[in-house]
Write an enzyme that holds these catalytic residues in place. Sequence first.
Site, PDB file in Angstrom:
ATOM      1  N   HIS A   9       5.415   6.117  -1.772  1.00 35.41           N
ATOM      2  CA  HIS A   9       6.239   4.973  -2.160  1.00 35.41           C
ATOM      3  C   HIS A   9       5.550   3.689  -1.705  1.00 35.41           C
ATOM      4  CE1 HIS A   9       7.381   5.608   2.032  1.00 35.41           C
ATOM      5  NE2 HIS A   9       7.684   4.316   2.051  1.00 35.41           N
ATOM      6  N   HIS A  47       0.852  -1.187   0.000  1.00 34.25           N
ATOM      7  CA  HIS A  47       0.000   0.000   0.000  1.00 34.25           C
ATOM      8  C   HIS A  47       0.889   1.238   0.000  1.00 34.25           C
ATOM      9  CE1 HIS A  47       1.055  -0.770   4.204  1.00 34.25           C
ATOM     10  NE2 HIS A  47       1.040   0.550   4.320  1.00 34.25           N
TER      11      HIS A  47
END
Length: 176
Positions: free
Chosen positions: A121, A41
């Site tokens: 990220h 995620h």
Amino acid sequence: MVRVFIAVEPAEEMRNRLEEAGMFLSGSNARLTLPTADQMHITLKFLGEVQESKIQNIAAALEKVRSAPFSLTAARVSTFGRRVIKAEVTDQGCCADIARQIDEYLLPLGFPKEARPFTPHITLARIKEYTPDLADKTEILQNREFGTCQIGEILLKQSTLTSKGSIYSTLARVRL
């Protein structure tokens, strides 16, 4: 008390490609912790330990976030600090804008704004013990592309820590 964070999740196909990259990194002699595809995620805000009675108010605050669904691309593997190997995310600033809104809407609930700049990220590996061959493996993935997907919701997630790693469950979904 529950341990919670707010995130967006890439499409399953992208997460599977990212997991394969993590498995490639595990071929080094370094000691790594690898998230599975279903754990991948982009964290928008980590809230930590929160009283269960606050969950509904947090979910209601997330309903105030305004953003259209957006396109997200994951490409290029690099390090984040000394302990994380990540896939970089390009999204025309959408995650950063949503993270900023989340900071604003959660401030009245007692959650301070993030002091560090937001960098979207996806974690491929956490480095427990570094070995030089890990740099070689990371360099091979440096220009790798993992695809593009649409993001259409924000997730309020619970993280339960176990001896085998974190287990995530979704407490609330907010459509964009």
